[in-house]
Design a protein around this motif. Structure first.
Motif, short mmCIF file in Angstrom:
data_model
loop_
_atom_site.label_atom_id
_atom_site.label_comp_id
_atom_site.label_asym_id
_atom_site.label_seq_id
_atom_site.Cartn_x
_atom_site.Cartn_y
_atom_site.Cartn_z
N GLU A 27 49.26 -59.27 31.17
CA GLU A 27 49.09 -59.14 29.95
C GLU A 27 50.24 -59.81 29.55
OE1 GLU A 27 48.10 -55.02 27.84
OE2 GLU A 27 49.60 -54.76 29.45
N ILE A 28 49.91 -60.61 28.23
CA ILE A 28 51.17 -61.28 27.70
C ILE A 28 51.24 -60.91 26.30
CG2 ILE A 28 51.57 -63.81 27.11
CD1 ILE A 28 49.44 -64.65 29.10
N ALA A 29 52.57 -60.68 25.91
CA ALA A 29 52.79 -60.31 24.54
C ALA A 29 53.74 -61.26 23.87
CB ALA A 29 53.57 -58.86 24.58
N VAL A 30 53.33 -61.46 22.46
CA VAL A 30 54.34 -62.43 21.86
C VAL A 30 55.14 -61.33 20.85
CG1 VAL A 30 54.68 -64.35 20.13
CG2 VAL A 30 52.80 -64.25 21.92
N CYS A 31 56.39 -61.32 21.01
CA CYS A 31 57.35 -60.67 20.01
C CYS A 31 57.01 -61.21 18.69
CB CYS A 31 58.79 -60.83 20.45
SG CYS A 31 59.95 -59.87 19.39
N PRO A 32 56.59 -60.30 17.89
CA PRO A 32 56.34 -60.58 16.41
C PRO A 32 57.66 -61.03 15.72
CG PRO A 32 56.17 -58.26 16.68
CD PRO A 32 56.53 -58.93 17.93
N ASP A 33 58.82 -60.60 16.20
CA ASP A 33 60.28 -60.66 15.37
C ASP A 33 60.86 -61.77 15.50
OD1 ASP A 33 61.76 -59.71 13.31
OD2 ASP A 33 62.22 -57.81 14.30
N PHE A 63 52.09 -58.13 10.51
CA PHE A 63 53.21 -58.06 11.08
C PHE A 63 53.53 -56.47 11.78
CE2 PHE A 63 57.84 -57.05 11.01
CZ PHE A 63 58.25 -58.06 11.67
N ILE A 64 53.28 -55.59 10.74
CA ILE A 64 53.72 -54.45 11.19
C ILE A 64 52.63 -53.71 12.37
CG2 ILE A 64 53.75 -51.85 10.51
CD1 ILE A 64 54.94 -52.97 7.54
N GLU A 65 51.50 -53.89 12.20
CA GLU A 65 50.33 -53.75 13.03
C GLU A 65 50.89 -54.22 14.50
OE1 GLU A 65 45.65 -53.96 13.93
OE2 GLU A 65 46.62 -54.56 11.73
N ASN A 66 51.15 -55.40 14.47
CA ASN A 66 51.52 -56.05 15.62
C ASN A 66 52.77 -55.65 16.26
OD1 ASN A 66 49.29 -57.97 15.38
ND2 ASN A 66 50.54 -59.53 14.49
N TYR A 67 53.70 -55.38 15.38
CA TYR A 67 54.87 -54.67 15.95
C TYR A 67 54.63 -53.31 16.82
CZ TYR A 67 60.02 -55.73 15.85
OH TYR A 67 61.09 -56.29 16.17
N HIS A 68 53.89 -52.58 16.28
CA HIS A 68 53.58 -51.42 16.62
C HIS A 68 52.86 -51.61 18.10
CE1 HIS A 68 54.95 -48.53 14.04
NE2 HIS A 68 54.47 -49.15 12.94
N GLN A 69 51.67 -52.49 18.30
CA GLN A 69 50.86 -52.95 19.41
C GLN A 69 52.02 -53.30 20.40
OE1 GLN A 69 48.25 -52.25 20.36
NE2 GLN A 69 48.32 -53.40 22.35
N PHE A 70 53.18 -53.90 20.02
CA PHE A 70 54.08 -54.72 20.77
C PHE A 70 55.05 -53.45 21.59
CE2 PHE A 70 58.38 -56.72 21.48
CZ PHE A 70 58.11 -57.70 22.38
N PHE A 71 55.39 -52.47 20.60
CA PHE A 71 56.07 -51.57 21.03
C PHE A 71 55.18 -50.67 22.28
CE2 PHE A 71 58.72 -50.69 17.11
CZ PHE A 71 59.80 -51.46 17.53
#
Length: 229
Positions: A27-33, A63-71
């Motif tokens: 899994e690869i995650a990009v921090c949205p912030d 952005f907000i949706e991506n942040y929750h997915q990142f969390f």
């Protein structure tokens, strides 16, 4: 393992490395912030969206949706490897992720340009030559997240509008930190072209500290100062 990076160029490079090795894709995650800009408290996706937007940073609609997915990806991770340079948004990401993961995860694997024996004119992961990417893994280190969690909590308490890399460490500064330099450059160049002034001021800082920073923040401050003057 969850691989974490901070821009999509690095994401593509990590993905390509797995393909070359014929390894099972992690899994690869990009921090949205971009945690270098905007107040941190309260630390919520909505507040971060607001803080970035008001300080000139372009923020995507999701952005907000991506942040929750990142969390969620962070919460589910059993092992984490982070890819960074010394640029403030990446170091701050390391601090934040350390705090989020602790105490469920006690150590993280860090692939950092600062660990490499060779030096580069640009401390920029996305600019790193393809031949040197394997070295990031070779020279990676496991770090104790508790130490970086403490740094993150100090920054939360300070809660300034800006965090920059200065003299080898992340420091909290006020939103007007670069204003004097921007005004000096505008006067020296004798121009009111916002992008030219902002880009020159940005390059002055990034070359001095050998890090990256957001051009959008410099444009925002330059535009604000030119309106005042």
């Amino acid at each position: 393992m969850l691989e974490i990076c901070f821009d999509y160029t690095v994401y593509a490079q990590i993905k390509a490395m797995y393909s070359v090795k014929n390894s099972n894709m992690a899994e690869i995650a990009v921090c949205p912030d971009n945690l270098s800009v905007g107040a941190l408290v309260p630390f919520t996706p909505q507040n971060r969206f607001n803080e970035l937007s008001v300080h000139g940073i372009e923020v995507p609609d999701d952005f907000i949706e991506n942040y929750h997915q990142f969390f969620k990806m962070l919460k589910d991770a059993k092992k984490i490897r982070i890819w960074i340079s010394n640029s403030p948004h990446e170091l701050l990401g390391l601090y934040f992720i350390s705090d989020f993961a602790y105490p469920q995860i006690r150590d993280l694997c860090v692939c950092s340009m600062s660990y490499l024996p060779q030096k580069y004119n640009e401390n920029c992961l996305s600019c790193l030559p393809n031949k040197d990417w394997q070295d990031l893994i070779t020279y990676s280190k496991n770090i104790l997240v508790e130490n970086y969690s403490g740094l993150w909590n100090r920054l939360l308490k300070e809660n300034t509008t800006l965090r920059i890399y200065l003299n080898g460490k992340i420091v909290s500064v006020s939103v007007d930190y670069f204003d004097k330099e921007i005004n000096t450059i505008a006067e020296y160049l004798n121009t009111d072209d916002i992008y030219t002034i902002a880009d020159t001021a940005l390059r002055s800082y990034t070359q001095r500290e050998n890090v990256l920073f957001s051009i959008y923040f410099f444009i925002y401050r330059t535009e604000k100062l030119l309106r005042i003057n």
